[in-house]
Design an enzyme around this catalytic site. Structure first.
Site, PDB file in Angstrom:
ATOM      1  N   CYS A 296       0.872  -1.183   0.000  1.00  0.00           N
ATOM      2  CA  CYS A 296       0.000   0.000   0.000  1.00  0.00           C
ATOM      3  C   CYS A 296       0.906   1.229   0.000  1.00  0.00           C
ATOM      4  O   CYS A 296       2.114   1.124   0.147  1.00  0.00           O
ATOM      5  CB  CYS A 296      -0.862   0.029   1.247  1.00  0.00           C
ATOM      6  SG  CYS A 296      -1.838  -1.449   1.483  1.00  0.00           S
TER       7      CYS A 296
ATOM      8  N   ARG B 220       1.199   1.759  -6.011  1.00  0.00           N
ATOM      9  CA  ARG B 220       1.448   0.791  -4.927  1.00  0.00           C
ATOM     10  C   ARG B 220       0.169   0.093  -4.488  1.00  0.00           C
ATOM     11  O   ARG B 220       0.190  -0.861  -3.705  1.00  0.00           O
ATOM     12  CB  ARG B 220       2.084   1.488  -3.715  1.00  0.00           C
ATOM     13  CG  ARG B 220       3.442   2.110  -3.932  1.00  0.00           C
ATOM     14  CD  ARG B 220       3.952   2.797  -2.682  1.00  0.00           C
ATOM     15  NE  ARG B 220       4.119   1.834  -1.590  1.00  0.00           N
ATOM     16  CZ  ARG B 220       5.225   1.091  -1.428  1.00  0.00           C
ATOM     17  NH1 ARG B 220       6.218   1.204  -2.292  1.00  0.00           N
ATOM     18  NH2 ARG B 220       5.324   0.236  -0.444  1.00  0.00           N
TER      19      ARG B 220
ATOM     20  N   TRP C 299      -3.815  -1.653  -1.186  1.00  0.00           N
ATOM     21  CA  TRP C 299      -3.805  -2.876  -1.983  1.00  0.00           C
ATOM     22  C   TRP C 299      -4.244  -3.959  -0.996  1.00  0.00           C
ATOM     23  O   TRP C 299      -3.452  -4.382  -0.150  1.00  0.00           O
ATOM     24  CB  TRP C 299      -2.421  -3.176  -2.546  1.00  0.00           C
ATOM     25  CG  TRP C 299      -2.395  -4.382  -3.421  1.00  0.00           C
ATOM     26  CD1 TRP C 299      -2.089  -5.665  -3.057  1.00  0.00           C
ATOM     27  CD2 TRP C 299      -2.732  -4.438  -4.810  1.00  0.00           C
ATOM     28  NE1 TRP C 299      -2.205  -6.503  -4.114  1.00  0.00           N
ATOM     29  CE2 TRP C 299      -2.592  -5.793  -5.212  1.00  0.00           C
ATOM     30  CE3 TRP C 299      -3.114  -3.505  -5.750  1.00  0.00           C
ATOM     31  CZ2 TRP C 299      -2.840  -6.209  -6.519  1.00  0.00           C
ATOM     32  CZ3 TRP C 299      -3.344  -3.920  -7.052  1.00  0.00           C
ATOM     33  CH2 TRP C 299      -3.226  -5.255  -7.423  1.00  0.00           C
TER      34      TRP C 299
ATOM     35  N   ASN D 244       1.012  -0.054   6.042  1.00  0.00           N
ATOM     36  CA  ASN D 244       1.414  -0.865   4.894  1.00  0.00           C
ATOM     37  C   ASN D 244       2.103  -2.095   5.466  1.00  0.00           C
ATOM     38  O   ASN D 244       3.061  -1.982   6.221  1.00  0.00           O
ATOM     39  CB  ASN D 244       2.378  -0.079   3.998  1.00  0.00           C
ATOM     40  CG  ASN D 244       2.899  -0.957   2.851  1.00  0.00           C
ATOM     41  OD1 ASN D 244       2.227  -1.904   2.446  1.00  0.00           O
ATOM     42  ND2 ASN D 244       4.082  -0.652   2.370  1.00  0.00           N
ATOM     43  N   GLY D 245       1.603  -3.290   5.121  1.00  0.00           N
ATOM     44  CA  GLY D 245       2.206  -4.519   5.632  1.00  0.00           C
ATOM     45  C   GLY D 245       1.117  -5.481   6.103  1.00  0.00           C
ATOM     46  O   GLY D 245      -0.071  -5.286   5.834  1.00  0.00           O
TER      47      GLY D 245
ATOM     48  N   GLU E   6       7.653 -21.082 -19.093  1.00  0.00           N
ATOM     49  CA  GLU E   6       7.536 -19.727 -18.535  1.00  0.00           C
ATOM     50  C   GLU E   6       8.711 -18.872 -18.977  1.00  0.00           C
ATOM     51  O   GLU E   6       8.543 -17.707 -19.351  1.00  0.00           O
ATOM     52  CB  GLU E   6       7.440 -19.787 -17.009  1.00  0.00           C
ATOM     53  CG  GLU E   6       7.405 -18.437 -16.328  1.00  0.00           C
ATOM     54  CD  GLU E   6       6.311 -17.492 -16.842  1.00  0.00           C
ATOM     55  OE1 GLU E   6       5.379 -17.948 -17.535  1.00  0.00           O
ATOM     56  OE2 GLU E   6       6.417 -16.301 -16.584  1.00  0.00           O
TER      57      GLU E   6
ATOM     58  N   LYS F 232       8.354 -15.362 -21.140  1.00  0.00           N
ATOM     59  CA  LYS F 232       8.936 -14.091 -20.659  1.00  0.00           C
ATOM     60  C   LYS F 232       9.729 -13.411 -21.767  1.00  0.00           C
ATOM     61  O   LYS F 232       9.565 -12.245 -22.044  1.00  0.00           O
ATOM     62  CB  LYS F 232       9.874 -14.331 -19.473  1.00  0.00           C
ATOM     63  CG  LYS F 232       9.288 -14.384 -18.105  1.00  0.00           C
ATOM     64  CD  LYS F 232       8.480 -13.224 -17.607  1.00  0.00           C
ATOM     65  CE  LYS F 232       7.087 -13.078 -18.024  1.00  0.00           C
ATOM     66  NZ  LYS F 232       6.046 -13.971 -17.770  1.00  0.00           N
TER      67      LYS F 232
ATOM     68  N   GLU G 151       7.429 -12.328 -24.973  1.00  0.00           N
ATOM     69  CA  GLU G 151       6.430 -11.249 -24.858  1.00  0.00           C
ATOM     70  C   GLU G 151       7.055  -9.871 -24.658  1.00  0.00           C
ATOM     71  O   GLU G 151       6.393  -8.875 -24.895  1.00  0.00           O
ATOM     72  CB  GLU G 151       5.426 -11.542 -23.743  1.00  0.00           C
ATOM     73  CG  GLU G 151       5.974 -11.535 -22.348  1.00  0.00           C
ATOM     74  CD  GLU G 151       4.873 -11.754 -21.313  1.00  0.00           C
ATOM     75  OE1 GLU G 151       3.726 -11.325 -21.526  1.00  0.00           O
ATOM     76  OE2 GLU G 151       5.157 -12.370 -20.280  1.00  0.00           O
TER      77      GLU G 151
ATOM     78  N   HIS H 175      12.021 -35.984 -31.896  1.00  0.00           N
ATOM     79  CA  HIS H 175      10.844 -36.411 -32.681  1.00  0.00           C
ATOM     80  C   HIS H 175      10.405 -35.357 -33.686  1.00  0.00           C
ATOM     81  O   HIS H 175       9.267 -35.364 -34.133  1.00  0.00           O
ATOM     82  CB  HIS H 175       9.701 -36.771 -31.724  1.00  0.00           C
ATOM     83  CG  HIS H 175      10.029 -37.911 -30.823  1.00  0.00           C
ATOM     84  ND1 HIS H 175      10.109 -39.217 -31.250  1.00  0.00           N
ATOM     85  CD2 HIS H 175      10.395 -37.929 -29.513  1.00  0.00           C
ATOM     86  CE1 HIS H 175      10.454 -39.999 -30.262  1.00  0.00           C
ATOM     87  NE2 HIS H 175      10.638 -39.246 -29.185  1.00  0.00           N
TER      88      HIS H 175
ATOM     89  N   LYS I  18      -2.330  -5.867 -19.511  1.00  0.00           N
ATOM     90  CA  LYS I  18      -2.009  -6.492 -18.217  1.00  0.00           C
ATOM     91  C   LYS I  18      -3.098  -7.474 -17.811  1.00  0.00           C
ATOM     92  O   LYS I  18      -2.820  -8.512 -17.268  1.00  0.00           O
ATOM     93  CB  LYS I  18      -1.823  -5.442 -17.131  1.00  0.00           C
ATOM     94  CG  LYS I  18      -1.376  -5.998 -15.797  1.00  0.00           C
ATOM     95  CD  LYS I  18      -0.112  -6.816 -15.906  1.00  0.00           C
ATOM     96  CE  LYS I  18       0.261  -7.511 -14.612  1.00  0.00           C
ATOM     97  NZ  LYS I  18       1.366  -8.502 -14.789  1.00  0.00           N
TER      98      LYS I  18
HETATM   99  C1  AGP Z   1       2.324 -13.175 -18.499  1.00  0.00           C
HETATM  100  O1  AGP Z   1       3.567 -12.496 -18.447  1.00  0.00           O
HETATM  101  C2  AGP Z   1       1.286 -12.423 -19.297  1.00  0.00           C
HETATM  102  N1  AGP Z   1       1.144 -11.099 -18.853  1.00  0.00           N
HETATM  103  C3  AGP Z   1      -0.017 -13.203 -19.420  1.00  0.00           C
HETATM  104  O2  AGP Z   1       0.278 -14.458 -19.968  1.00  0.00           O
HETATM  105  C4  AGP Z   1      -0.785 -13.445 -18.100  1.00  0.00           C
HETATM  106  O3  AGP Z   1      -0.081 -14.348 -17.290  1.00  0.00           O
HETATM  107  C5  AGP Z   1      -2.162 -14.053 -18.466  1.00  0.00           C
HETATM  108  O4  AGP Z   1      -2.868 -13.111 -19.233  1.00  0.00           O
HETATM  109  C6  AGP Z   1      -2.981 -14.423 -17.230  1.00  0.00           C
HETATM  110  O5  AGP Z   1      -3.276 -13.271 -16.486  1.00  0.00           O
HETATM  111  P1  AGP Z   1      -3.905 -13.463 -15.001  1.00  0.00           P
HETATM  112  O6  AGP Z   1      -2.874 -14.184 -14.200  1.00  0.00           O
HETATM  113  O7  AGP Z   1      -4.170 -12.073 -14.524  1.00  0.00           O
HETATM  114  O8  AGP Z   1      -5.158 -14.280 -15.156  1.00  0.00           O
END
Ligand code: AGP
Length: 635
Positions: free
Chosen positions: A2, A27, A92, A118-119, A503, A507, A510, A526, A630
């Site tokens: 927060c 935050r 938050w 905050n905490g 993963e 990273k 994207e 294969h 996001k």
């Molecule tokens: C991951 O780096 C991406 N931003 C994206 O794959 C994300 O993980 C996915 O859209 C799921 O989002 P969420 O965890 O908010 O459901």
């Protein structure tokens, strides 16, 4: 995480508080509020929603206007003094969903003490019970509400004395700003684990969670260290600032001059939110374990509405999510299956909902979502509920849609994740999944207590080991400088390292727009090995000791066709390096020893840094990559 602010001085407090909160909104932004001292009484204005909602409420109460210039009494013509002391908070949520009453500041039942926090107060339930027995009433679901009441309980007219006594009874993390009705010329601040800064200017004294809230007013600041207290007291219009340890011993502190820009300050001095959030992982991992995983203690999961009997009767689990959250689910599948013996099916949410899934009786559906708003995941959840599954969410946003539609929720306490590329959400999702595995195994008696204790002991060391990895970022920067101009990269792994490779590949893809592919090491031969040619870049994950020999064969398969391999391995339990991967890979990165089920939580950190530095070298918009959002709230 927060944002807290406070001001005492000769200027109008409310505009300074609101401006400071706006600069801290990154935050946390699900609710906000301020408390001022006006005509000898604490006055609090707070509400759910962004700070703009609070601002409208303040304006509507004509607080902003009056506070700006001081009201003129129609009869006497006197001008009342500007209200010039107050505290503010942007939230938050962790304990208690976003609502007007759960917003901060929180005031004691007596109306004498107001606090912004905050905490997380780990032992808040115990304190709440103690104070209830002393006649205190509580009105919110927050952990924070115990703080003003505990201070009030000890208050005998000296605020800092009451604060030192109260914090001596609290466990957990906190940064606090505190004011008392009977001492209108004082603000007390104290911190443990959460950041808190004290600013000083000609027109008064400030407290804030970070410097971004103070920069328009001062660049002269004191950084409070853990278990330190600041007292800002106004006498004859001048504000004096003194410091003490949290048990009351006076101390001296050095003043610092801040050189950052406001934009840099919001990112904690980091160039991007993504790098800041990668570096927040040690504290995010620690916070997500707080109150749940402790040495020699049974695992506890707040918010889990499943009885021991329910857990014993679970016959099948689905783990469903999207993107990074799905990759976390793949790790969770392997870990929880091994710990509990429950068969688990994982699925991408957008696939799950269209394949008319078969949901047998006694099924638990676990959905994972940082935002708690991903529509594909939400619709998959509804599909499973419709077919009779019990539901559990792992989420980072309290009160988000997915959490409100699940029977149970385990929150990751990672704080807001601003960068589009998910980092601290992933590692804290893994912590939550391991915690669920241990908790279910505890209920079903499926792993020996020594094994469970060993895993917990290794979990507790994760924040420190994660910090060690962050300090090795130069190595990743070097790897990035040698590979950033490639158009394709392959990520290989087996078992948990295969989920990890997915993963790592996402990273890099994207944020750098390099085409990456993650592949099961054993599957390469294969077909996909046809793509390996002289100079191909291959990231080979070999942290799982029992699969390392096989991964070494895969590394040899690709190096013999000209590939340039960056191998990731893990030190032995005795801390001795394993020489086998360095024997075959051109570059090697070694993570510290940890239990195999926890390896992805550490091993993803160098992969995050590797992706970050490549994206920076390629001049990409790291925090806001093209075509992405996001939170994906469309199908
Ligand atoms: C991951 O780096 C991406 N931003 C994206 O794959 C994300 O993980 C996915 O859209 C799921 O989002 P969420 O965890 O908010 O459901």
């Amino acid at each position: 995480m927060c944002g807290i602010v406070g001001y005492i001085g000769s200027s109008a407090a409310v505009p300074i508080l609101v401006d400071g909160l706006k600069r801290l909104e990154y935050r946390g932004y699900d609710s906000a509020g301020v408390t001022i001292i006006e005509n000898g009484a604490l006055k609090t204005v707070k509400c759910k929603g962004r700070i703009s909602v609070l601002e409208q409420k303040l304006a509507g109460l004509e607080l902003l206007g009056m506070i700006h210039s001081g009201i003129v009494d129609a009869d006497s013509g006197d001008t009342s003094p500007v209200v010039s002391v107050g505290i503010g908070h942007t939230r938050w949520a962790t304990h208690g969903e976003p609502s007007d009453k759960n917003s901060h500041p929180h005031t004691s039942a007596s109306g004498r003490i107001s606090v912004v926090h905050n905490g997380i107060i780990e032992n808040y339930q115990e304190i709440r019970r103690y104070l209830k027995n002393k006649g205190y009433d509580f009105y919110t679901e927050t952990d924070t509400e115990v703080i003003p009441n505990l201070i009030d309980y000890y208050y005998r007219g000296n605020l800092e004395e009451a604060v030192t006594r109260a914090v001596s009874r609290m466990t957990g993390g906190y940064a606090l700003g505190i004011i008392a009705m009977n001492e209108p010329d004082k603000i007390v601040a104290v911190r443990k684990d959460s950041p808190l800064i004290v600013g000083v200017a000609n027109n008064g004294g400030f407290i804030a969670s970070d410097v971004s809230a103070l920069l328009p007013y001062t660049r002269e600041v004191y950084y409070l260290d853990d278990n330190e207290l600041a007292i800002m007291s106004r006498e004859d219009g001048k504000v004096n600032i003194s410091f003490a340890t949290s048990d009351g011993e006076p101390i001296e502190k050095e003043i610092n001059r801040v050189t950052w820009s406001v934009a840099a300050a919001e990112k904690g001095g980091f160039e991007h939110f993504m790098l800041k959030e990668i570096h927040e992982q040690p504290s995010a991992i620690k916070d997500t374990m707080t109150g749940r995983v402790g040495a020699g203690e049974p695992v506890v999961i707040d918010g889990l509405n499943l009885s021991e009997n329910d857990i014993k009767n679970i016959e099948k689990i689905f783990i469903v999510a999207c993107g990074t959250a799905y990759h976390a689910g793949l790790v969770g599948k392997s870990v929880i299956e091994k710990m509990t013996g429950i068969p688990i099916e994982t699925d991408i949410a957008s696939e799950f909902r269209y394949r008319d899934p078969i949901i047998p009786k006694n099924t638990l559906m676990i959905v994972i979502s940082q935002s708690g708003e991903t529509l594909d995941t939400l619709v998959a959840l509804r599909e499973a509920k419709k077919k009779g599954a019990a539901t559990l969410a792992i989420a980072n946003v309290v009160g988000s849609t997915i959490t409100r539609e699940c029977d149970s929720v385990i929150y990751t306490w990672a704080g807001p994740e601003i960068a589009v590329a998910s980092t601290k959400a992933y590692t804290t999702q893994l912590v939550a999944l391991v915690t669920i595995g241990l908790y279910f195994a505890q209920a079903r008696g499926t792993i020996p207590s020594e094994e469970a204790e060993y895993i917990k002991s290794e979990m507790i060391k994760l924040p420190e080991k994660a910090q060690t990895l962050l300090e090795m970022k130069d190595t990743l920067q070097k790897f990035a400088s040698r590979t950033y101009n490639h158009h394709d990269m392959f990520y290989l792994g087996r078992g948990l390292d295969y989920a990890l490779a997915m993963e790592g590949a996402l990273k890099l893809k994207e944020i750098s727009y390099i085409h990456t592919e993650s592949y099961a090491g054993g599957e390469l031969k294969h077909g996909t090995i046809a793509l390996i040619e002289d100079g191909s870049v291959v990231i080979a994950m070999a942290t799982q000791e029992y699969l390392r020999e096989k991964m070494i064969s895969n590394i040899v398969e690709v190096t013999s066709r000209g590939a340039n391999v960056l191998g990731f391995t893990m030190k032995g339990k005795d801390g001795v390096s394993d020489s086998r991967v360095p024997g075959v890979a051109r570059e090697v990165f070694e993570i510290p020893w940890t239990h195999s089920c926890l390896a992805p939580i550490l091993a993803i950190i160098p992969l995050q840094l590797f992706a970050y530095y490549i994206a920076v070298l390629r001049g990409c918009d790291v925090d806001k990559p093209r075509n992405l959002a996001k939170s994906v709230t469309v199908e």
